[in-house]
Design an enzyme around this catalytic site. Structure first.
Site, PDB file in Angstrom:
ATOM      1  N   ASP A 127     -15.483-105.038 -57.940  1.00 22.98           N
ATOM      2  CA  ASP A 127     -14.147-104.556 -57.597  1.00 22.98           C
ATOM      3  C   ASP A 127     -13.522-105.359 -56.456  1.00 22.98           C
ATOM      4  O   ASP A 127     -14.190-106.183 -55.819  1.00 22.98           O
ATOM      5  CB  ASP A 127     -14.206-103.058 -57.241  1.00 22.98           C
ATOM      6  CG  ASP A 127     -15.355-102.706 -56.289  1.00 22.98           C
ATOM      7  OD1 ASP A 127     -15.944-103.629 -55.696  1.00 22.98           O
ATOM      8  OD2 ASP A 127     -15.649-101.512 -56.132  1.00 22.98           O
ATOM      9  N   ASN A 159     -18.259 -89.384 -53.602  1.00 20.45           N
ATOM     10  CA  ASN A 159     -17.795 -88.539 -54.712  1.00 20.45           C
ATOM     11  C   ASN A 159     -18.395 -88.988 -56.040  1.00 20.45           C
ATOM     12  O   ASN A 159     -17.943 -88.580 -57.104  1.00 20.45           O
ATOM     13  CB  ASN A 159     -16.256 -88.557 -54.778  1.00 20.45           C
ATOM     14  CG  ASN A 159     -15.707 -89.975 -54.965  1.00 20.45           C
ATOM     15  OD1 ASN A 159     -16.474 -90.924 -55.131  1.00 20.45           O
ATOM     16  ND2 ASN A 159     -14.395 -90.110 -54.945  1.00 20.45           N
ATOM     17  N   HIS A 168     -18.470 -92.158 -57.117  1.00 18.43           N
ATOM     18  CA  HIS A 168     -17.845 -93.327 -57.755  1.00 18.43           C
ATOM     19  C   HIS A 168     -18.809 -94.503 -57.805  1.00 18.43           C
ATOM     20  O   HIS A 168     -19.688 -94.655 -56.962  1.00 18.43           O
ATOM     21  CB  HIS A 168     -16.485 -93.680 -57.140  1.00 18.43           C
ATOM     22  CG  HIS A 168     -16.482 -94.303 -55.792  1.00 18.43           C
ATOM     23  ND1 HIS A 168     -15.548 -94.005 -54.832  1.00 18.43           N
ATOM     24  CD2 HIS A 168     -17.277 -95.258 -55.227  1.00 18.43           C
ATOM     25  CE1 HIS A 168     -15.760 -94.738 -53.765  1.00 18.43           C
ATOM     26  NE2 HIS A 168     -16.807 -95.499 -53.971  1.00 18.43           N
ATOM     27  N   GLU A 184     -13.235 -93.773 -59.902  1.00 13.45           N
ATOM     28  CA  GLU A 184     -13.165 -92.486 -59.213  1.00 13.45           C
ATOM     29  C   GLU A 184     -13.369 -91.337 -60.203  1.00 13.45           C
ATOM     30  O   GLU A 184     -13.202 -91.521 -61.410  1.00 13.45           O
ATOM     31  CB  GLU A 184     -11.792 -92.352 -58.531  1.00 13.45           C
ATOM     32  CG  GLU A 184     -11.497 -93.422 -57.479  1.00 13.45           C
ATOM     33  CD  GLU A 184     -12.227 -93.196 -56.160  1.00 13.45           C
ATOM     34  OE1 GLU A 184     -13.297 -92.550 -56.158  1.00 13.45           O
ATOM     35  OE2 GLU A 184     -11.749 -93.694 -55.125  1.00 13.45           O
TER      36      GLU A 184
END
Ligand code: GLP
Length: 245
Positions: A67, A136, A138, A143
């Site tokens: 990313d 979370n 990810h 996400e």
């Protein structure tokens, strides 16, 4: 799924580096999928050390990163290209032309995402994908959501991700709101996956991701379905996982 327990961060880093190094030794022209964040820093340091001691040769290794922040170029100290150069690529004999990170300065999101998918496809697939884990759940910047995005896409970062990553920026307002990330589909196609986790703040999500239901609400949970996943974590991160055997 193989779970490797490490004592602490430096032990975890050494154990993760062992697996990455073994991949390079077994297949000198391998494709490594690489990750950023604080977690892999120690493993990269360890790989640099082994290169300097003559144990590893990166000359034929190619890499593809997960990313990049939209809007940050290679010279921005928080861009993921800058991170990879400064933590690994600048210190080993890798051919930088064979290292890929999405272009954070691309003008056309759709075109950049298609281009990056082609980059990965042309490399012939990832032999070993290193992943960190967001609080979370990810992976990359995929996400939590209602579905697993398959391909590279431009994502609006969750508020909690912006909060977590703001520690590396001067002001929270400096954290980009968007990022490019490989999709879960692409990550899942890697022949082998290595997830590195460290610290008590990851303990709850480690349990949820690897022992809870498989759901896009916890993106990393999809890895439970992958046939070759190793999780290497320190005691604190694995504290809520029962010891087996
Ligand atoms: C970041 C990155 C992820 C990384 C995760 C955890 O937002 N996009 O690739 O794995 O968050 O980061 P850390 O290792 O710093 O906890």
């Amino acid at each position: 799924m193989e779970i490797i327990r490490a004592k602490d961060y430096s032990d975890m880093s050494r154990k993760a580096a062992n697996i990455l190094a073994a991949q390079i030794v077994m297949k000198p022209n391998c494709v490594l999928g690489l990750a950023t964040g604080s977690t892999p820093v120690g493993a990269y340091r360890e790989l640099v050390r082994r290169y300097q001691e003559g144990e590893l040769d990166f000359s034929r290794v190619r890499t593809v990163n997960l990313d990049e922040y939209k809007g940050l170029g290679p010279s921005h100290s928080q861009s993921y290209r800058y991170f990879m150069d400064s933590h690994l690529f600048d210190h080993v004999n890798i051919n930088k032309a064979g290292t890929f990170v999405p272009d954070g300065l691309a003008e056309d999101d759709g075109a950049e995402c298609r281009r990056y998918d082609q980059v990965v496809a042309r490399m012939g697939g990832v032999d070993l994908q290193l992943l960190g884990l967001g609080h979370n759940g990810h992976i990359g910047f995929n996400e939590p959501g209602e579905e697993y995005p398959k391909n590279t896409h431009c994502v609006k970062l969750a508020e909690s991700t912006i909060q977590a990553n703001s520690r590396l920026f001067e002001r929270i307002g400096d954290v980009p709101e968007y990022a490019y990330t490989m999709g879960v589909g692409t990550i899942f196609k890697a022949a082998k996956v290595l997830v590195a986790v460290s610290g008590g703040d990851k303990a709850r999500i480690v349990r949820e991701a690897f022992f809870g239901p498989v759901t896009p609400k916890v993106p990393a949970s999809v890895l439970q379905l992958h046939r070759d996943v190793t999780v290497v974590g320190d005691e604190a991160a694995l504290a809520l996982i029962e010891r087996r055997g």
